[in-house]
Design an enzyme around this catalytic site. Sequence first.
Site, PDB file in Angstrom:
ATOM      1  N   PHE A  18      39.016  29.113  43.811  1.00 36.37           N
ATOM      2  CA  PHE A  18      39.005  27.798  43.164  1.00 36.37           C
ATOM      3  C   PHE A  18      37.681  27.048  43.333  1.00 36.37           C
ATOM      4  O   PHE A  18      37.628  25.838  43.169  1.00 36.37           O
ATOM      5  CB  PHE A  18      40.179  26.929  43.646  1.00 36.37           C
ATOM      6  CG  PHE A  18      41.500  27.634  43.552  1.00 36.37           C
ATOM      7  CD1 PHE A  18      42.109  27.846  42.326  1.00 36.37           C
ATOM      8  CD2 PHE A  18      42.122  28.113  44.686  1.00 36.37           C
ATOM      9  CE1 PHE A  18      43.315  28.523  42.236  1.00 36.37           C
ATOM     10  CE2 PHE A  18      43.333  28.790  44.608  1.00 36.37           C
ATOM     11  CZ  PHE A  18      43.929  28.991  43.379  1.00 36.37           C
ATOM     12  N   LYS A  21      33.685  30.244  40.752  1.00 41.14           N
ATOM     13  CA  LYS A  21      32.862  31.457  40.642  1.00 41.14           C
ATOM     14  C   LYS A  21      32.932  32.068  39.244  1.00 41.14           C
ATOM     15  O   LYS A  21      31.898  32.341  38.635  1.00 41.14           O
ATOM     16  CB  LYS A  21      33.299  32.503  41.680  1.00 41.14           C
ATOM     17  CG  LYS A  21      33.129  32.078  43.118  1.00 41.14           C
ATOM     18  CD  LYS A  21      33.609  33.144  44.079  1.00 41.14           C
ATOM     19  CE  LYS A  21      35.034  33.596  43.857  1.00 41.14           C
ATOM     20  NZ  LYS A  21      36.047  32.530  43.987  1.00 41.14           N
ATOM     21  N   SER A  22      34.144  32.300  38.751  1.00 42.77           N
ATOM     22  CA  SER A  22      34.283  32.896  37.416  1.00 42.77           C
ATOM     23  C   SER A  22      33.747  31.950  36.351  1.00 42.77           C
ATOM     24  O   SER A  22      33.137  32.390  35.373  1.00 42.77           O
ATOM     25  CB  SER A  22      35.748  33.251  37.132  1.00 42.77           C
ATOM     26  OG  SER A  22      36.179  34.278  38.004  1.00 42.77           O
ATOM     27  N   GLU A  89      34.991  39.554  40.290  1.00 46.77           N
ATOM     28  CA  GLU A  89      35.912  39.958  41.366  1.00 46.77           C
ATOM     29  C   GLU A  89      35.408  41.200  42.098  1.00 46.77           C
ATOM     30  O   GLU A  89      36.139  42.173  42.320  1.00 46.77           O
ATOM     31  CB  GLU A  89      37.328  40.176  40.818  1.00 46.77           C
ATOM     32  CG  GLU A  89      37.929  38.970  40.119  1.00 46.77           C
ATOM     33  CD  GLU A  89      38.224  37.781  41.036  1.00 46.77           C
ATOM     34  OE1 GLU A  89      38.048  37.898  42.271  1.00 46.77           O
ATOM     35  OE2 GLU A  89      38.632  36.729  40.510  1.00 46.77           O
ATOM     36  N   GLN A  91      34.891  41.841  45.097  1.00 47.72           N
ATOM     37  CA  GLN A  91      35.570  42.209  46.347  1.00 47.72           C
ATOM     38  C   GLN A  91      36.671  43.242  46.128  1.00 47.72           C
ATOM     39  O   GLN A  91      37.100  43.893  47.070  1.00 47.72           O
ATOM     40  CB  GLN A  91      36.136  40.969  47.054  1.00 47.72           C
ATOM     41  CG  GLN A  91      37.389  40.384  46.437  1.00 47.72           C
ATOM     42  CD  GLN A  91      37.132  39.474  45.251  1.00 47.72           C
ATOM     43  OE1 GLN A  91      35.991  39.197  44.909  1.00 47.72           O
ATOM     44  NE2 GLN A  91      38.190  38.982  44.625  1.00 47.72           N
TER      45      GLN A  91
END
Length: 199
Positions: A18, A21-22, A89, A91
Amino acid sequence: MYETYHSGWIECITGSMFSGKSEELIRRLRRGLYAKQKVVVFKPAIDDRYHKDKIVSHNGNAIEAINISTAAEILKHDLSEVDVIGIDEVQFFENGIVHIAEQLAEKGHRVITAGLDMDFRAQPFEPMPQLMAVSEDVTKLQAVCAVCGASSSRTQRLIDGNPAKIDDPVILVGANESYEPRCRAHHIVAPSNTEKEEM
């Protein structure tokens, strides 16, 4: 970010859930599109929260993406005419993503990555620490703590409203039903059931 001529580079966008990042990844990729650059975007197949073939921010902004299961699949695509490569994403990919990002940058691509730097236990979330180390540019974003409103650098996992246990699986794909941003003071990781029994 300055441009390096005759070579590519890696940009890393990181922070807690939240933190945007995206959203920031989508913004940078769209700037590339506006500049008439050829842009290709990849996302891990495990992340199917909002859409299988799009990166979607928590605010609802989206951009088309290629769904892949392993980092090596990136190299199976013809990227010879591509200027900008986005990977969301990070990770969720194996550590080989770091070498692949470096290979792409060495071939002249601008590689923009986004992912969590810490897991729900506030431990480094591989492979992000390695990727941050080899990136030319690292942007660490902060969210807002759901408890006190302070800047948040951690991701709180909640299971039925309670903090997750330290020995719970690291990967659990979810959104606001399972996670919320927390500051250092309000981030809680519950002890394992084994630790409770020993007390």
